[in-house]
Each structure stands twice: as structure tokens, then as C-alpha cells.
Design a protein around this motif. Sequence first.
Motif, PDB file in Angstrom:
ATOM      1  N   VAL A 178      -1.654 -34.305  17.996  1.00  0.00           N
ATOM      2  CA  VAL A 178      -2.096 -34.763  19.054  1.00  0.00           C
ATOM      3  C   VAL A 178      -2.070 -33.785  20.181  1.00  0.00           C
ATOM      4  O   VAL A 178      -2.767 -33.446  21.075  1.00  0.00           O
ATOM      5  N   VAL A 180      -1.805 -30.491  19.662  1.00  0.00           N
ATOM      6  CA  VAL A 180      -2.850 -29.248  19.748  1.00  0.00           C
ATOM      7  C   VAL A 180      -3.914 -29.864  20.181  1.00  0.00           C
ATOM      8  O   VAL A 180      -4.849 -29.277  20.918  1.00  0.00           O
ATOM      9  N   ALA A 181      -4.548 -30.946  19.961  1.00  0.00           N
ATOM     10  CA  ALA A 181      -5.744 -31.569  20.513  1.00  0.00           C
ATOM     11  C   ALA A 181      -5.816 -31.796  21.938  1.00  0.00           C
ATOM     12  O   ALA A 181      -6.882 -31.169  22.247  1.00  0.00           O
ATOM     13  N   VAL A 182      -4.807 -32.217  22.510  1.00  0.00           N
ATOM     14  CA  VAL A 182      -4.672 -32.452  24.057  1.00  0.00           C
ATOM     15  C   VAL A 182      -4.887 -30.961  24.498  1.00  0.00           C
ATOM     16  O   VAL A 182      -5.775 -30.700  25.670  1.00  0.00           O
ATOM     17  N   MET A 184      -6.176 -28.162  23.200  1.00  0.00           N
ATOM     18  CA  MET A 184      -7.252 -27.180  22.880  1.00  0.00           C
ATOM     19  C   MET A 184      -8.718 -27.908  23.404  1.00  0.00           C
ATOM     20  O   MET A 184      -9.446 -27.141  23.531  1.00  0.00           O
ATOM     21  N   ALA A 185      -8.492 -29.241  23.546  1.00  0.00           N
ATOM     22  CA  ALA A 185     -10.090 -29.815  24.401  1.00  0.00           C
ATOM     23  C   ALA A 185     -10.603 -29.147  25.414  1.00  0.00           C
ATOM     24  O   ALA A 185     -11.903 -28.671  25.457  1.00  0.00           O
ATOM     25  N   LEU A 188     -12.060 -25.917  24.525  1.00  0.00           N
ATOM     26  CA  LEU A 188     -13.391 -26.005  23.498  1.00  0.00           C
ATOM     27  C   LEU A 188     -14.501 -25.776  24.818  1.00  0.00           C
ATOM     28  O   LEU A 188     -15.696 -25.425  24.578  1.00  0.00           O
ATOM     29  N   ILE A 189     -14.336 -26.628  25.849  1.00  0.00           N
ATOM     30  CA  ILE A 189     -15.420 -26.725  26.847  1.00  0.00           C
ATOM     31  C   ILE A 189     -15.870 -25.411  27.641  1.00  0.00           C
ATOM     32  O   ILE A 189     -16.711 -25.029  27.559  1.00  0.00           O
ATOM     33  N   ALA A 223     -13.904 -22.697  17.079  1.00  0.00           N
ATOM     34  CA  ALA A 223     -12.859 -23.512  16.762  1.00  0.00           C
ATOM     35  C   ALA A 223     -12.253 -23.524  15.544  1.00  0.00           C
ATOM     36  O   ALA A 223     -10.845 -23.509  15.794  1.00  0.00           O
ATOM     37  N   ARG A 226     -10.314 -20.453  15.136  1.00  0.00           N
ATOM     38  CA  ARG A 226      -8.855 -20.692  16.068  1.00  0.00           C
ATOM     39  C   ARG A 226      -7.782 -21.383  15.486  1.00  0.00           C
ATOM     40  O   ARG A 226      -6.730 -21.363  15.293  1.00  0.00           O
ATOM     41  N   ALA A 227      -8.179 -22.445  14.581  1.00  0.00           N
ATOM     42  CA  ALA A 227      -7.477 -23.448  13.794  1.00  0.00           C
ATOM     43  C   ALA A 227      -6.658 -22.392  12.719  1.00  0.00           C
ATOM     44  O   ALA A 227      -5.427 -22.484  12.574  1.00  0.00           O
TER      45      ALA A 227
END
Lengths: 403, 282
Positions: A178, A180-182, A184-185, A188-189, A223, A226-227
Motif C-alpha cells: 500500500v 509503494v502504491a500510494v 508511486m501513483a 505514474l501521472i 512502471a 520501475r517495479a
Amino acid sequence: MSISTRTPPVIGGRRRRAGARLFRTRLPTHPMAWWVWALGLAAAASRTTNPLLLLLLVAVAAFVVAARRPMTTWARGFRAYLIFGLVVVALRTVFHIVLGGGYGETVLVWLPEIVLPEWSAGIRIGGAVTAEGLASAVYDGMRLATLLVCVGAAVTLADPRRLLKSLPGALYEAGLVVVVAVSMAPALIESAVRVRRARQLRGTSARGFRAFRSIAMPVLDQALGRAVALAAAMDARGYGRVGSLTVGARRTSAALLLAGLLGLCLAGYGLLDAATPGSVAVPALVVGVAASVIGLVVGSRRMVRSRYRPDRFDLRSALVAVCGLAIAALFVLTEMRGDSVSHPSTFPLVWPQLALLPLVGIAIAALPGIASTPVEPPASETVRGSAENLAVSAITAKGISAR
Amino acid sequence: MSLARTSTASAGQFIAGRDPRPVRIGAKSATALVVATVFGIGAFGWPLLVSRDSGIAHGLDAPLIFGAMLLLVVAVVLALLADGGMDAKAVAMLGVLAAIGAALRPLGAGTAGVEPLFFILILGGRAFGPGFGFVQGATTLFASALLTGGVGPWLPFQMLGAAWIGLGAGLLPAVRGRREVALLCAYAAMACLLYGFVMNLSFWPFGLGPTTSVSFVPGDAVVDNLTRFAAFSFSTSLGWDLGRAITVTILVALTAAPVLRALRRAGRKAAFDPVVTFEPNS
């Protein structure tokens, strides 16, 4: 294991003053304390349909949020929850007017009625709109709206992202995903904007789905690349070091977790079915919750990790949590003592009454607005630290003014 | 001091053409998934299962109690899946796919029924297996709720619903090429409709209140409650659910082949299957 930069370590003779220091030091309120307080408020709201009490609950939540809201962009969301609450009440009212159930006798308006065939299980559209039915719909909608506002207060006061830090080690991986997701979002934009600009520079003028594909696929590829890079960086820094968990402890943890799941499952179906005596559902619930929580704690030793600036649960935080529990208890007590205060009658329609007990609860719940640690402006973070920090900030300030 | 060794015998060999499984499902996590699913059926379908005299049939109790229990159930399943083995590569891949889902969510919030989040979830579950899909569903919804401020009593239900969708996508039979795209499209349409239906069902009594003629009546005959629920669904969210199913299906049909290719290539690059262990050099 954990290092704190907020409080200096207590050594030797100063230990006996620790209790006094807990009140004097300015530890920020623990996010868990805010959640307990807000859920106590929500539990109180779910125990009443008295519109006056519900309005007071919303006022308490708004007061504490206004007094103790952290100065981050995240904390501006409270107004959205208030608006959402109003929308809920409005939607409920509209539904009641259009699909009302014909409850009460003081008719306000007659709407044209559409009669449906027999199999429609008593559904009716239009017909009489009564004052009693409308009041009952609004009361019930207000209860749901208050509940949403309480959750909104918790989200505003305690950033759920800070709660992620306090997750047990057994959920470390999920929490990390979570985080990482928060973080990285937004990247992405930004990556999408970059790809789009590159396309424009090349003079590509595809529109519609083709444009979408020629932007989305490079963004996705970037992306994913990047992972893989992030994984390599995490591996290089020793992520995933397996802790000192013996085979026995691992088995115990898994067995406890599975037993907890079974208990929760049993309790869930027990609660649904009144034919099962309450003596099955409640113990199953207690055993299920206890086994799951102990299993998570035992399994947490799988991970060895240190925390940067851990949140501390001090006396002030405990006070905040206790205030939430107190209002919930007082509202449950009010409901048990009599129906007219907690659930004012809508048939016949009477003006809702107030009583001393829930008002005391409201006053206690408002206490954290004054008694909890005040929020500091974010700028003071660097100034308040050590002497070096002070020196650094002084130098920077000088540098800026010299320029 | 230490020597990296690639052990292929213990954790399954890399077989060309087979999809990697970054999050493995062992006996323990499989049991946990089954129990959680049985619990989830009760938690979502409670308005049809509850008896008239049950203490939680009235007021706001049921969604709150079941929501809190669901949060614990999902946490336990995630802990067991992580215990079965989730390395840095799996965490990073999950984090990036959850970020894509969370970044896509605001695109769908305003416009009727467009929910692009599900399409990356279905393709992720398909490419990396059921365990990965389950964790991806739960974490994507949680992360997007944090980003958009959508934290509420419905969040545990959304997390389990999305986790089921990812899990199901990973369990679909292994076919390739055009048949795979067709299979995924059919699955996407069905999953989106079912998701909308069960989310509606669990919050129908909560969202509407007891005062209308399409309201939930505790302990009434299942058929009567279902009729009222159908009327409620039809008048409120059917357009929304259909719109979501159609857009996700179209997105899957158009992008499944290239996106799956990219995901599988990333999976090969990450080399999930061989497990590296460090042993003292004697």
C-alpha cells in the motif's frame, strides 16, 4: 529495536518523574486513539435516532476536527464527508417520497400513484406523503450521515497512512504494498504527462483509442521496469530478512490464525441466525478475534525491522480513546433505560426530548478538542529539533536573506 | 562470507510458457481462502440470510459488525499469504500494479459507471496467478481509498469483493491467444455485474433505511426480499453496474493482448520462481 527522536531516553533517577513527564511532553496524539474516539462516537450515533442528539454528535466531531486538524492537504477532506452526509439525507428523503411505504396518517401531499401488479411484493410508487413517514426517513438518514461524519473525523484527524506504520509485522508486506502504491501513483501521472509531451514533440497527432494506446503502453512499461528496479533496490538493502521464528512458532501462528478464521466464520453465521442461541455466537466471536489477534502478534516475529519515529501511546492519547468509549457507553445506557430519548416516537409525531445522560456523554466526547496535544504548524518541525537543526535553519535563513 | 545459490528443486522450476506465481498458495492459505470465502458469502448476503429475531437485523449494526469482522478476516488471509512467501519482487510488482489501479480510479469516479480499476486487476490476476490477484485486489482498493479519501464502512466489503475478482481471474483455465481474450472478456462482464450486485445487496438495508416500500424487511421470505431488492437495484444502480461491465469488457477486449504481453515480460525479467538462498561458505 525502535528508535525515537521525539523524547530523550529516561535514565536513572529521572525515571520516577516519567508519569508527570508523559503529560508535560508534547507527543502527538496516537492515530489509533483518534480512531477509537471516532468509532466510539459512531457507535453512539448508531444507538439513537434522536435528531437533536445526532446534530450534537456532528457538532462535536466538527469542533474537535477544527481544533486538532493537522495542517496537511490530506486533512482538508472533512468538508467532503459533511457534504456526503447531506446527500445521504437528501437521497433517503427523495426515496421515501417516491417509493414511500404509506406509514402515518398526517398527509402532507398526495402524489399520483402507480399501481403495480400483485407479484411486486407490496412495492408502490407515489401516493400519500405523510409527516410521520418523512420524519422517520429523515431521522434514519441523519443517523447514517452522522456515522459517515464520524468516520470522516477519524480520517481527517489521523492520517490512515500513519496507521500503516503501526501495523503488526505479520501484515508488513501488505502494508508495504500500500505504501509503494500510494507513493508511486503520482509518479505514474507524471510519467503519463512526460510521454504525452514527447509524443507532441515528435509531431504525432493520433487521437482517440490510438492516442490512449500510444501513451498507456509506454507508461505501463516504465512502471513495470520501475517495479523490477525497486525490487532490486529493496533486495540490495536487505529487505525481507527472515526473523528468528522457529518452525514451531510459525506453525503455532498459522494454527491460531486458521482457528481464528473458523471462529469468526462460525460467529458470523451464529449472529445471522437467532435459532442458534446467543451462547454460541458470542463466545465464537471472542475466541475468533482473540485467536486471530494473537496469531498475528506471534507471526509478527517473522520480520525484524526498526521504526523511524514510532508513534507513542501516552496518557493524553489514552484520554482521547477513553472519551470515545465513554460516550458510546453512555448512549448504550440511555437506550437501555428508555426508548423516548434515544428513539423519539414518530407515530404520533412528537418533539424529540433530551436527557442529562447523553448530554454528559456529548460533553465528554468534546473534551479531546481541548485536552489533547495541540497540533504544531509543520514549519516548526525543523526548528524544534536539536541544536544542530537550529543552527542549520539559522544558517539557511541567513543565506536566503543575504541573497 | 556468503554464497548465493539458486535452488530450483524446492520452490518449483521455471517452466517456459507457464505463468509465474509470485504469491504461492499453500495448504494453509488455501484453507484460509476457502473459510474467508464462506464468511464473505454470509457477510455480503446477510439481508437474505438473517432471521427475523436476530439481534443484528435492525438498525446499522449488521454492516458495521460484519465490516469490522471482514477487515480482520482479510488481514488474516493476507498474513497467511505473506507467510507462504512474498519476496521483494512480488511486493514491488504488487505495489506498482496497485498504484496503476489507484491512479485509474479517479478517472472513473465522476462519469457514470466507468471503473477502469477492474481491468488492470483482472489482467494482473490472470498474468500472475490467484494469490497475487487476491492481494492485488485488496491492496488496490485500500490504496485508492487512501488516495481519494474514500475510507468508510464499505471499504472492507470493497476489498474482499475486488480480492475475489483478482483471485477468480487467476483461477481461469489456461488457454492462450484469441480464446484467452474472449475468456477474459466474458469473465470481466460477469465479475463486474456480480460485484455491483453483492455490494448493493450488503448495503441495501443500510443505504435505503426501513421507510420505503422497496426497503429490506428482516426475516421476510427470500423471494419477497429479492423482488424488492431487484426493484431497488433497477431504480438506482443498474445503469451504473451495466456501464461498468460494458466499459471494463471493452477495455479488456482492446488491451488484454498487449498488456498481458507486457506483464508476462516483466514477470520473466523479474524471474519470480527461482528462490535465492544464502549459505555460509565453508
